[in-house]
Design a protein around this motif. Structure first.
Motif, PDB file in Angstrom:
ATOM      1  N   ASP A   1     -35.746 -17.826   9.400  1.00 43.37           N
ATOM      2  CA  ASP A   1     -36.747 -16.814   9.050  1.00 43.37           C
ATOM      3  C   ASP A   1     -36.521 -16.260   7.655  1.00 43.37           C
ATOM      4  OD1 ASP A   1     -37.847 -17.151  11.531  1.00 43.37           O
ATOM      5  OD2 ASP A   1     -36.663 -15.555  12.449  1.00 43.37           O
ATOM      6  N   GLY A   2     -35.578 -16.834   6.944  1.00 40.27           N
ATOM      7  CA  GLY A   2     -35.389 -16.408   5.574  1.00 40.27           C
ATOM      8  C   GLY A   2     -36.356 -17.084   4.611  1.00 40.27           C
ATOM      9  N   ALA A   3     -37.209 -17.991   5.124  1.00 46.06           N
ATOM     10  CA  ALA A   3     -38.169 -18.674   4.264  1.00 46.06           C
ATOM     11  C   ALA A   3     -39.154 -17.676   3.681  1.00 46.06           C
ATOM     12  CB  ALA A   3     -38.897 -19.746   5.060  1.00 46.06           C
ATOM     13  N   ALA A   4     -39.642 -17.986   2.476  1.00 45.68           N
ATOM     14  CA  ALA A   4     -40.522 -17.043   1.791  1.00 45.68           C
ATOM     15  C   ALA A   4     -41.770 -16.736   2.600  1.00 45.68           C
ATOM     16  CB  ALA A   4     -40.901 -17.614   0.422  1.00 45.68           C
ATOM     17  N   VAL A   5     -42.306 -17.726   3.284  1.00 44.82           N
ATOM     18  CA  VAL A   5     -43.558 -17.518   4.018  1.00 44.82           C
ATOM     19  C   VAL A   5     -43.369 -16.679   5.273  1.00 44.82           C
ATOM     20  CG1 VAL A   5     -44.645 -19.604   3.134  1.00 44.82           C
ATOM     21  CG2 VAL A   5     -43.237 -19.727   5.203  1.00 44.82           C
ATOM     22  N   ASP A   6     -42.133 -16.471   5.697  1.00 46.83           N
ATOM     23  CA  ASP A   6     -41.883 -15.654   6.889  1.00 46.83           C
ATOM     24  C   ASP A   6     -41.790 -14.167   6.551  1.00 46.83           C
ATOM     25  OD1 ASP A   6     -41.863 -17.824   8.582  1.00 46.83           O
ATOM     26  OD2 ASP A   6     -39.701 -18.112   8.437  1.00 46.83           O
ATOM     27  N   TRP A   7     -41.585 -13.850   5.288  1.00 50.45           N
ATOM     28  CA  TRP A   7     -41.471 -12.463   4.818  1.00 50.45           C
ATOM     29  C   TRP A   7     -40.354 -11.710   5.529  1.00 50.45           C
ATOM     30  CZ3 TRP A   7     -46.585  -9.601   3.229  1.00 50.45           C
ATOM     31  CH2 TRP A   7     -47.230 -10.355   2.234  1.00 50.45           C
ATOM     32  N   PHE A   8     -39.230 -12.386   5.717  1.00 50.59           N
ATOM     33  CA  PHE A   8     -38.073 -11.721   6.307  1.00 50.59           C
ATOM     34  C   PHE A   8     -37.599 -10.616   5.371  1.00 50.59           C
ATOM     35  CE2 PHE A   8     -33.499 -11.163   6.848  1.00 50.59           C
ATOM     36  CZ  PHE A   8     -33.394 -11.008   8.216  1.00 50.59           C
ATOM     37  N   GLY A   9     -37.444  -9.411   5.905  1.00 52.81           N
ATOM     38  CA  GLY A   9     -37.003  -8.285   5.105  1.00 52.81           C
ATOM     39  C   GLY A   9     -38.119  -7.488   4.474  1.00 52.81           C
ATOM     40  N   ARG A  10     -39.364  -7.899   4.712  1.00 54.14           N
ATOM     41  CA  ARG A  10     -40.497  -7.144   4.157  1.00 54.14           C
ATOM     42  C   ARG A  10     -40.531  -5.727   4.721  1.00 54.14           C
ATOM     43  NH1 ARG A  10     -44.571  -7.698   0.128  1.00 54.14           N
ATOM     44  NH2 ARG A  10     -46.369  -6.472   0.763  1.00 54.14           N
ATOM     45  N   SER A  11     -40.142  -5.592   5.987  1.00 54.49           N
ATOM     46  CA  SER A  11     -40.073  -4.267   6.618  1.00 54.49           C
ATOM     47  C   SER A  11     -38.687  -4.075   7.200  1.00 54.49           C
ATOM     48  CB  SER A  11     -41.137  -4.130   7.720  1.00 54.49           C
ATOM     49  OG  SER A  11     -41.008  -5.165   8.668  1.00 54.49           O
ATOM     50  N   VAL A  12     -38.102  -2.908   6.919  1.00 54.69           N
ATOM     51  CA  VAL A  12     -36.753  -2.592   7.382  1.00 54.69           C
ATOM     52  C   VAL A  12     -36.729  -1.165   7.899  1.00 54.69           C
ATOM     53  CG1 VAL A  12     -34.329  -2.372   6.734  1.00 54.69           C
ATOM     54  CG2 VAL A  12     -35.726  -4.151   5.674  1.00 54.69           C
ATOM     55  N   ALA A  13     -36.100  -0.949   9.053  1.00 54.25           N
ATOM     56  CA  ALA A  13     -35.934   0.393   9.596  1.00 54.25           C
ATOM     57  C   ALA A  13     -34.458   0.605   9.903  1.00 54.25           C
ATOM     58  CB  ALA A  13     -36.764   0.574  10.862  1.00 54.25           C
ATOM     59  N   ILE A  14     -33.942   1.789   9.563  1.00 55.22           N
ATOM     60  CA  ILE A  14     -32.534   2.113   9.773  1.00 55.22           C
ATOM     61  C   ILE A  14     -32.429   3.379  10.598  1.00 55.22           C
ATOM     62  CG2 ILE A  14     -30.347   2.711   8.673  1.00 55.22           C
ATOM     63  CD1 ILE A  14     -31.271   1.212   6.208  1.00 55.22           C
ATOM     64  N   SER A  15     -31.614   3.325  11.640  1.00 53.89           N
ATOM     65  CA  SER A  15     -31.348   4.506  12.453  1.00 53.89           C
ATOM     66  C   SER A  15     -29.873   4.498  12.823  1.00 53.89           C
ATOM     67  CB  SER A  15     -32.208   4.516  13.724  1.00 53.89           C
ATOM     68  OG  SER A  15     -31.897   5.630  14.541  1.00 53.89           O
ATOM     69  N   GLY A  16     -29.134   5.461  12.294  1.00 52.75           N
ATOM     70  CA  GLY A  16     -27.696   5.487  12.584  1.00 52.75           C
ATOM     71  C   GLY A  16     -27.033   4.225  12.095  1.00 52.75           C
ATOM     72  N   ASP A  17     -26.353   3.503  13.003  1.00 51.03           N
ATOM     73  CA  ASP A  17     -25.675   2.266  12.619  1.00 51.03           C
ATOM     74  C   ASP A  17     -26.471   1.028  13.007  1.00 51.03           C
ATOM     75  OD1 ASP A  17     -25.419   2.323  15.344  1.00 51.03           O
ATOM     76  OD2 ASP A  17     -23.228   2.132  15.384  1.00 51.03           O
ATOM     77  N   THR A  18     -27.784   1.194  13.254  1.00 58.94           N
ATOM     78  CA  THR A  18     -28.644   0.089  13.662  1.00 58.94           C
ATOM     79  C   THR A  18     -29.721  -0.157  12.612  1.00 58.94           C
ATOM     80  OG1 THR A  18     -28.303   0.607  15.999  1.00 58.94           O
ATOM     81  CG2 THR A  18     -30.183  -0.796  15.459  1.00 58.94           C
ATOM     82  N   VAL A  19     -29.937  -1.442  12.293  1.00 65.39           N
ATOM     83  CA  VAL A  19     -30.961  -1.836  11.333  1.00 65.39           C
ATOM     84  C   VAL A  19     -31.885  -2.849  12.000  1.00 65.39           C
ATOM     85  CG1 VAL A  19     -31.429  -2.900   9.090  1.00 65.39           C
ATOM     86  CG2 VAL A  19     -29.375  -1.504   9.414  1.00 65.39           C
ATOM     87  N   VAL A  20     -33.187  -2.640  11.874  1.00 67.76           N
ATOM     88  CA  VAL A  20     -34.180  -3.590  12.369  1.00 67.76           C
ATOM     89  C   VAL A  20     -34.879  -4.210  11.163  1.00 67.76           C
ATOM     90  CG1 VAL A  20     -36.236  -3.953  13.769  1.00 67.76           C
ATOM     91  CG2 VAL A  20     -34.540  -2.253  14.467  1.00 67.76           C
ATOM     92  N   VAL A  21     -34.857  -5.543  11.079  1.00 66.60           N
ATOM     93  CA  VAL A  21     -35.457  -6.259   9.962  1.00 66.60           C
ATOM     94  C   VAL A  21     -36.586  -7.137  10.488  1.00 66.60           C
ATOM     95  CG1 VAL A  21     -35.059  -7.856   8.048  1.00 66.60           C
ATOM     96  CG2 VAL A  21     -33.250  -6.279   8.760  1.00 66.60           C
ATOM     97  N   GLY A  22     -37.758  -6.997   9.907  1.00 69.58           N
ATOM     98  CA  GLY A  22     -38.908  -7.756  10.359  1.00 69.58           C
ATOM     99  C   GLY A  22     -39.114  -9.038   9.574  1.00 69.58           C
ATOM    100  N   ALA A  23     -39.667 -10.054  10.245  1.00 65.58           N
ATOM    101  CA  ALA A  23     -40.146 -11.299   9.624  1.00 65.58           C
ATOM    102  C   ALA A  23     -41.567 -11.478  10.143  1.00 65.58           C
ATOM    103  CB  ALA A  23     -39.260 -12.474   9.992  1.00 65.58           C
TER     104      ALA A  23
END
Length: 217
Positions: A1-23
């Motif tokens: 999902d790191g491919a450019a067309v997947d847009w991995f990392g386009r949206s990121v949410a951080i809460s405490g010690d947890t990170v959610v990264v969207g593709a």
């Protein structure tokens, strides 16, 4: 999902010690990945392990973070997290951290950031604002501080004095040395590594490349 067309990392949410990264375009449906600091562990690392091992382990760090602990240092210098944000040829982690804290390819908030907590480093908040450099045989973190000068909290394993050189210098390191601050306070260094990497012991950068991409680059 790191491919450019997947847009991995386009949206990121951080809460405490947890990170959610969207593709969002993964398989035309989108996906989300959840990461927590539980997947990361700090391991003790010493100068005696050698320059090649230290440098290789540093570049394997998922966030390029080194943690220095000095319980008897001044309060603001007891916990220091160095987070690398650029890759530059002249920067040699072992040499800069243990021996000669240089400005060459190593400028605060341009090439690296300093923090008082690991969570701050992950979230890039509460960055330290002051650093100085370029004194022979003076190691990390010189007189760097959260808001201004903090003197005599640096460490060095150097037993010889290098000629004054405020540019890039060679990475020759002394042999048997102790890891203490200027005033003899004991310091401990820890490297941030993924738990899956912990059993690995590498000695050269070529081995790191091989671990990550089969030696294709």
């Amino acid at each position: 999902d790191g491919a450019a067309v997947d847009w991995f990392g386009r949206s990121v949410a951080i809460s405490g010690d947890t990170v959610v990264v969207g593709a969002c375009f993964d398989d035309d449906k989108g996906s989300a990945y959840v990461f927590t600091t539980a997947s990361v562990e700090f391991i003790a690392i010493e100068a005696s392990m050698g320059e090649d091992f230290f440098n290789a382990a540093f570049w394997m760090s998922p966030n390029s973070i080194i943690y220095r602990s000095c319980p008897s240092c001044s309060e603001v210098s007891q916990n220091v997290y160095y987070k690398r944000i650029t890759r530059r040829r002249a920067f040699k982690p072992y040499y800069y951290i243990f021996n000669n804290w240089r400005s060459c390819d190593n400028l605060l908030n341009e090439d690296f950031e300093l923090y008082s907590t690991y969570l701050d480093a992950l979230q890039s908040v509460n960055k330290w604002l002051f650093c100085n450099y370029d004194d022979a045989s003076v190691g990390f973190p010189r007189d760097c501080g959260p808001t201004g000068l903090v003197t005599n909290q640096w460490n060095s394993i150097a037993t010889d004095i290098y000629p004054e050189n405020h540019g890039c210098v060679s990475s020759s390191i002394c042999g048997s040395c102790s890891e203490t601050t200027k005033d003899g306070k004991a310091v401990n260094f820890y490297m941030e590594l993924m738990k899956s990497d912990l059993p690995l012991y590498v000695t050269t950068w070529d081995q790191v490349v091989e671990l990550y991409d089969g030696g294709s680059s």
